[in-house]
Design a protein around this motif. Structure first.
Motif: not given
Length: 452
Positions: A242-255
């Motif tokens: 699952x993608x990180x929540x919107x606005x997370x500093x690093x949107x490439x970190x999944x799960x």
């Protein structure tokens, strides 16, 4: 409680899963090493030394040891830190290749040797077919069920078993493959399922008593997206996809970590989970915001309200532990601590006695015995699901191979744990714990196990 039908469960598996991400290039672990570090000299000092490396991944930690994955570029630097270590995997890529080579062939049902399934690991589609076969072998006393969908739209499939008198009795609930890379958990719960079905069909008195007293709900893959990713892209992937929540500093970190996303104790201990989406123990933005957890929690609550939960087991690897609530606090113990401890000693003894390798399991309250785990399934199943017995079982091994357990250990791991589960099932309704010595208690249970 009306479960999903077999047709509704399998339709998405036949037609495909919508909106899957583009296939990524497989992660290579060629040249990577896995080390076991002796931490008895002080874990904090060792962590300080490891901070000098540009990167490393922590695999596992328990009392006295820390297992870490080191890249080829960092191996010389690591070995120069002056730590007390031994090598678990000299070349992790080679170990993974050997594991994969044994698992490459598609499964074909072999009636002459039904236990051949447990000689190797299998792909996800074959696991689905295996559960269809289990249902077909027990058609009047089983149904395929689903707790909902994964983030990528796969069914969280399982099987529901019951005995005489039909379904509706107190439940035994199993969750397997919670962490994607822990491959051994699925075949172990499959072996237990097979033994329940075969024993009942053969008229085994003990097995019949288990299924006549309890309904079994067995979910072998509560993290199917992550498991598939370990088979196609990254063997060591842990979380869901699952993608990180919107606005997370690093949107490439999944799960999200499915075993840190449960409501009870979700934010009770900052050491028990992480708020960082890049962490292996990322708990999510709020409890149950992983769709896998939302579906599993809803299913658990429906079983609780309809029939009650006698036993919950969250299956993991590795370390060989029998752990029970609470996980989020190192000094918080459930009122059932004494009963669970006595039972665990008997389970461990049964596992050891049934194993050619003399396998032993350490047991105790999770937070006090291993480490803090906030938002974990056994705590939630006990506190919210009102399960009378609630366990995390960490399967083989204790640090020779870790997550990449060779296929030749699948069947021994499953057989010894079936011996342990028979003891546990026999004890679920026993009331003679108080005032009875462990030796007497074991003798009384062992008679029934031996008779089977």
């Amino acid at each position: 409680m009306k479960p999903l039908t077999l047709a509704s469960l399998l339709a998405p598996l036949i037609t495909g899963v919508a909106a899957l991400p583009k296939q990524e290039e497989a992660v290579s672990y060629n040249g990577y090493k896995v080390y076991r570090i002796n931490t008895l000299g002080g874990a904090a000092a060792i962590q300080d030394k490891l901070a000098a490396l540009s990167s490393y991944e922590q695999w596992h930690q328990d009392v006295g040891h820390l297992d870490v994955l080191i890249s080829p570029d960092e191996a010389v630097s690591f070995e120069g830190l002056g730590l007390d270590f031994r090598v678990m995997h000299q070349d992790l890529g080679t170990s993974i290749s050997a594991e994969s080579a044994a698992s490459a062939k598609r499964w074909t049902k072999r009636q002459d040797n039904p236990l051949a399934w447990f000689e190797t690991y299998h792909n996800y589609e074959d696991h689905i077919q295996y559960f269809r076969d289990l249902h077909d072998a027990f058609p009047s006393n089983s149904e395929m069920v689903s707790s909902g969908k994964s983030y990528q739209g796969r069914d969280i499939f399982g099987i529901h078993l019951w005995g005489a008198g039909g379904p509706g009795k107190p439940a035994v609930l199993y969750h397997g493959t919670v962490h994607a890379r822990e491959w051994i958990s699925a075949p172990v719960v499959e072996y237990i399922t097979l033994q329940l079905i075969n024993g009942y069909n053969a008229g085994n008195n003990q097995t019949r008593s288990f299924l006549d007293r309890y309904d079994y709900y067995i979910f072998p893959f509560v993290n199917p997206d992550g498991f598939l990713y370990t088979q196609t892209t990254d063997r060591l992937w842990r979380k869901n996809r699952q993608p990180p929540p919107a606005g997370s500093p690093n949107m490439t970190c999944l799960g999200r970590d499915i075993n840190r996303n449960w409501e009870h104790g979700w934010d009770a201990n900052p050491r028990g989970s992480s708020t960082n989406p890049c962490s292996q123990t990322y708990r999510g933005a709020k409890p149950g915001d992983a769709p896998e957890n939302a579906g599993l929690d809803g299913y658990l609550r429906r079983i609780r309200d309809a029939q009650g939960i006698k036993l919950f087991v969250d299956w993991h690897s590795y370390g060989q532990y029998l752990l029970f609530p609470f996980g989020y606090a190192e000094t918080l113990y459930a009122p059932e601590q004494g009963r669970w401890t006595k039972a665990s000693s008997l389970i461990s003894e049964a596992v050891r006695d049934s194993s050619d390798a003399g396998t032993t399991y350490t047991f105790g309250a999770s937070g006090a015995t291993l480490y803090a785990t906030s938002g974990s399934a056994p705590d939630h199943a006990y506190a919210i699901g009102r399960a009378e017995w609630s366990f995390t079982i960490e399967l083989r091994d204790t640090g020779r191979f870790g997550f990449v357990l060779p296929p030749d250990q699948i069947r021994p791991a499953a057989e010894e744990m079936w011996a342990g589960q028979k003891v546990l099932f026999s004890l679920l309704d026993e009331t003679f714990f108080d005032g009875v010595g462990a030796a007497q208690l074991y003798d009384s249970v062992a008679v029934g196990v031996a008779a089977s």
